[in-house]
Design a protein around this motif. Sequence first.
Motif, PDB file in Angstrom:
ATOM      1  N   TRP A  95      -2.348  -9.553  -9.741  1.00  9.43           N
ATOM      2  CA  TRP A  95      -3.636 -10.215  -9.573  1.00  9.43           C
ATOM      3  C   TRP A  95      -4.398 -10.164 -10.886  1.00  9.43           C
ATOM      4  N   ASP A  96      -5.085 -11.244 -11.198  1.00  7.24           N
ATOM      5  CA  ASP A  96      -5.914 -11.224 -12.396  1.00  7.24           C
ATOM      6  C   ASP A  96      -7.319 -10.755 -12.044  1.00  7.24           C
ATOM      7  N   VAL A  97      -8.179 -10.689 -13.044  1.00  7.06           N
ATOM      8  CA  VAL A  97      -9.513 -10.125 -12.838  1.00  7.06           C
ATOM      9  C   VAL A  97     -10.379 -11.010 -11.949  1.00  7.06           C
ATOM     10  N   ASP A  98      -9.966 -12.269 -11.768  1.00  3.20           N
ATOM     11  CA  ASP A  98     -10.696 -13.177 -10.885  1.00  3.20           C
ATOM     12  C   ASP A  98     -10.159 -13.160  -9.458  1.00  3.20           C
ATOM     13  N   GLY A  99      -9.133 -12.337  -9.218  1.00  2.00           N
ATOM     14  CA  GLY A  99      -8.565 -12.236  -7.881  1.00  2.00           C
ATOM     15  C   GLY A  99      -7.452 -13.217  -7.595  1.00  2.00           C
ATOM     16  N   LYS A 100      -7.030 -14.015  -8.588  1.00  2.00           N
ATOM     17  CA  LYS A 100      -5.933 -14.954  -8.385  1.00  2.00           C
ATOM     18  C   LYS A 100      -4.608 -14.200  -8.372  1.00  2.00           C
ATOM     19  N   ARG A 101      -3.731 -14.573  -7.438  1.00  2.00           N
ATOM     20  CA  ARG A 101      -2.429 -13.902  -7.281  1.00  2.00           C
ATOM     21  C   ARG A 101      -1.341 -14.683  -8.017  1.00  2.00           C
ATOM     22  N   TYR A 102      -0.409 -13.915  -8.613  1.00  2.00           N
ATOM     23  CA  TYR A 102       0.714 -14.507  -9.341  1.00  2.00           C
ATOM     24  C   TYR A 102       2.025 -13.884  -8.854  1.00  2.00           C
ATOM     25  N   LEU A 103       3.048 -14.692  -8.756  1.00  2.00           N
ATOM     26  CA  LEU A 103       4.402 -14.204  -8.520  1.00  2.00           C
ATOM     27  C   LEU A 103       4.988 -13.816  -9.869  1.00  2.00           C
ATOM     28  N   ASP A 104       5.303 -12.547 -10.044  1.00  2.00           N
ATOM     29  CA  ASP A 104       5.785 -12.044 -11.336  1.00  2.00           C
ATOM     30  C   ASP A 104       7.303 -12.150 -11.397  1.00  2.00           C
ATOM     31  N   LEU A 105       7.789 -13.094 -12.174  1.00  2.00           N
ATOM     32  CA  LEU A 105       9.238 -13.267 -12.342  1.00  2.00           C
ATOM     33  C   LEU A 105       9.699 -12.839 -13.734  1.00  2.00           C
ATOM     34  N   PHE A 106       8.877 -12.035 -14.408  1.00  2.00           N
ATOM     35  CA  PHE A 106       9.282 -11.519 -15.722  1.00  2.00           C
ATOM     36  C   PHE A 106       9.258 -10.002 -15.760  1.00  2.00           C
ATOM     37  N   ALA A 107       8.475  -9.382 -14.894  1.00  2.00           N
ATOM     38  CA  ALA A 107       8.503  -7.928 -14.685  1.00  2.00           C
ATOM     39  C   ALA A 107       8.297  -7.137 -15.966  1.00  2.00           C
ATOM     40  N   GLY A 108       7.350  -7.589 -16.789  1.00  2.00           N
ATOM     41  CA  GLY A 108       7.117  -6.870 -18.044  1.00  2.00           C
ATOM     42  C   GLY A 108       8.361  -6.825 -18.898  1.00  2.00           C
ATOM     43  N   VAL A 109       9.058  -7.951 -19.001  1.00  2.00           N
ATOM     44  CA  VAL A 109      10.338  -8.102 -19.706  1.00  2.00           C
ATOM     45  C   VAL A 109      11.424  -7.238 -19.029  1.00  2.00           C
ATOM     46  N   ALA A 110      11.744  -7.578 -17.802  1.00  2.00           N
ATOM     47  CA  ALA A 110      12.830  -6.924 -17.045  1.00  2.00           C
ATOM     48  C   ALA A 110      12.640  -5.414 -16.947  1.00  2.00           C
ATOM     49  N   THR A 111      11.396  -4.979 -16.843  1.00  2.00           N
ATOM     50  CA  THR A 111      11.079  -3.550 -16.858  1.00  2.00           C
ATOM     51  C   THR A 111      10.697  -3.020 -15.481  1.00  2.00           C
ATOM     52  N   VAL A 112       9.895  -3.772 -14.742  1.00  2.00           N
ATOM     53  CA  VAL A 112       9.474  -3.342 -13.411  1.00  2.00           C
ATOM     54  C   VAL A 112      10.631  -3.620 -12.452  1.00  2.00           C
ATOM     55  N   SER A 113      11.496  -2.645 -12.317  1.00  2.00           N
ATOM     56  CA  SER A 113      12.764  -2.875 -11.607  1.00  2.00           C
ATOM     57  C   SER A 113      12.602  -2.930 -10.095  1.00  2.00           C
ATOM     58  N   VAL A 114      11.822  -2.039  -9.508  1.00  2.00           N
ATOM     59  CA  VAL A 114      11.739  -1.982  -8.046  1.00  2.00           C
ATOM     60  C   VAL A 114      10.405  -2.479  -7.506  1.00  2.00           C
ATOM     61  N   GLY A 115       9.485  -2.896  -8.384  1.00  2.00           N
ATOM     62  CA  GLY A 115       8.223  -3.455  -7.927  1.00  2.00           C
ATOM     63  C   GLY A 115       7.023  -2.728  -8.490  1.00  2.00           C
ATOM     64  N   HIS A 116       5.980  -3.488  -8.786  1.00  2.00           N
ATOM     65  CA  HIS A 116       4.740  -2.894  -9.295  1.00  2.00           C
ATOM     66  C   HIS A 116       4.207  -1.860  -8.302  1.00  2.00           C
ATOM     67  N   CYS A 117       3.898  -0.681  -8.820  1.00  2.00           N
ATOM     68  CA  CYS A 117       3.271   0.380  -8.006  1.00  2.00           C
ATOM     69  C   CYS A 117       4.013   0.601  -6.697  1.00  2.00           C
ATOM     70  N   HIS A 118       5.349   0.599  -6.755  1.00  2.00           N
ATOM     71  CA  HIS A 118       6.135   0.821  -5.536  1.00  2.00           C
ATOM     72  C   HIS A 118       5.680   2.134  -4.893  1.00  2.00           C
ATOM     73  N   PRO A 119       5.367   2.130  -3.592  1.00  2.00           N
ATOM     74  CA  PRO A 119       4.805   3.336  -2.972  1.00  2.00           C
ATOM     75  C   PRO A 119       5.656   4.594  -3.144  1.00  2.00           C
ATOM     76  N   LYS A 120       6.981   4.475  -3.043  1.00  2.00           N
ATOM     77  CA  LYS A 120       7.842   5.655  -3.173  1.00  2.00           C
ATOM     78  C   LYS A 120       7.793   6.224  -4.591  1.00  2.00           C
ATOM     79  N   VAL A 121       7.832   5.326  -5.563  1.00  2.00           N
ATOM     80  CA  VAL A 121       7.824   5.762  -6.966  1.00  2.00           C
ATOM     81  C   VAL A 121       6.458   6.323  -7.334  1.00  2.00           C
TER      82      VAL A 121
END
Length: 513
Positions: free
Chosen positions: A99-125
């Motif tokens: 989400w950006d600062v205006d509250g708009k939602r985005y589908l992230d298909l780049f994952a910080g350059v293939a870095t966010v492997s299991v998901g942003h702020c994954h609850p288990k991690v």
Amino acid sequence: MLSCVRGRCALSPRLSRCRLSSAKFHLAVGASCQKSSFKYSATEIPAMPPCNFKPEEYKGMSKERMMEIRRRNCNPMTMKVTSYKKPLFVHQGHMQWMWDVDGKRYLDLFAGVATVSVGHCHPKVTAAAEQQLNRLWHATNLYVYPSLHEYCEKLASYLPDPLKVIYLTNSGSEANDLAMLMARLYTGNYDVITFRGSYHGGSPQAMGLTSNAAYRYPGATASGCTNTMCPDVFRGLWGGSHCRDSPVQTIRDCSCAQGHCMANEQYIGQLKETFATSVSSRIAAFFAEPIQGVGGAVQYPKNYLREAYKLVRERGGVCIADEVQTGFGRTGSHFWGFQGHDVIPDMVTMAKGIGNGFPMGAVVTTPEIAASFGKGLHFNTFGGNPVACAVASSVLDTIKEEGMQQNSLVVGTHLMTELAKLRETYEIIGDVRGKGLQIGVEMVKDKASRDPLSPEAMNEIFEDIKDMGVVIGKGGLYGQTFRIKPPMCITMEDADFFLAVFNKCIHSYMERR
């Protein structure tokens, strides 16, 4: 103008190979110039898939203030690498969403350059990090603490024998620096070979391995690094219609019999020429990503790495697989990219997805190679930090428990297959390639020439895709390849939404052109 192209260039008997000037082009996934069977029309955009997570309301500094500080206090390089003419002001992330600062939602298909492997702020991690933060933030490997050893044992269990000895770092650049040092110490040799177009990091040492002008500086970098021709079967001199291990093959054709690849023979010939002309008779190492990342998801002929590894070892060198972007199940068919090439390297370097965005890297090697490292003293203050180890351990568990490798295979194959249908429709989509959720879409001026689409056109499409709620990346030697490397938790519904957005943006660009 929308069009299909069927170039007419027969295989040259004299050269007896699949060569650029004599390549025959075809549409690899359907009859020539037929109407694409793509699911959505260029005017039909489905609603963004639902998400039951509610982000916090942003109450921080203004966008204008952030940009003022970015220009004044951040190094100018920060502005130079800022994506988009209208920058993305990210506030919060959850799984495959931002989400950006205006509250708009985005589908992230780049994952910080293939870095966010299991998901942003994954609850288990996140829970694993919080638990470790409450117990011990930091200790160096001068001391013995549980999270370091628990993680090293777990990571080693994911690698084949004899790859069982691990040294933890903070990044992929550090890992590749260290691998190059170990290779030289172990072999007693100096020369290191990498592919043209490769990217192995931005430190002075790793910059020597990197073969891409955009990431090089006019100053001293690691010497002893030589670049050989990249066996790129789409843009390179040779390529055909069944060269690579991918659900989608190139638009190039050839007369190779099944199981025989003349393009591979020619690229191996180029490697032999590098051995004969550019390095000493005994070498230290050969670095290769199983699929090039920054280079634009470039894939090699199926047997290339197996034959290259044999040639390198005959000359005293060790073989190093850079899994910074391909590791941890991203390619779908295997946990490590090198496994798809039916090889076992002597060293594996990794980072990015190892910690789901937490700074971490590693070098994994054999006991014999690791022993040579003892000739000096090496210390890394933060490598193997307790919180990093707890996070990385949770990442491994999450990939396994939630079937993310299999999801990468299924969703990634669907994405590539559907993108290939769009390649039939649009003259400017030259190639679709990759494995799992490591995907590249190479854009061209036209299919006959395969000349790269201009940076201006790429930026125009790139910006449109973001404005419609999807974040992807760019890469390739000329910035001509769209890179799709999302968190491995994305769904089929997410994939179809992106495909519809991509179709719409390409169609709109072609109409404007």
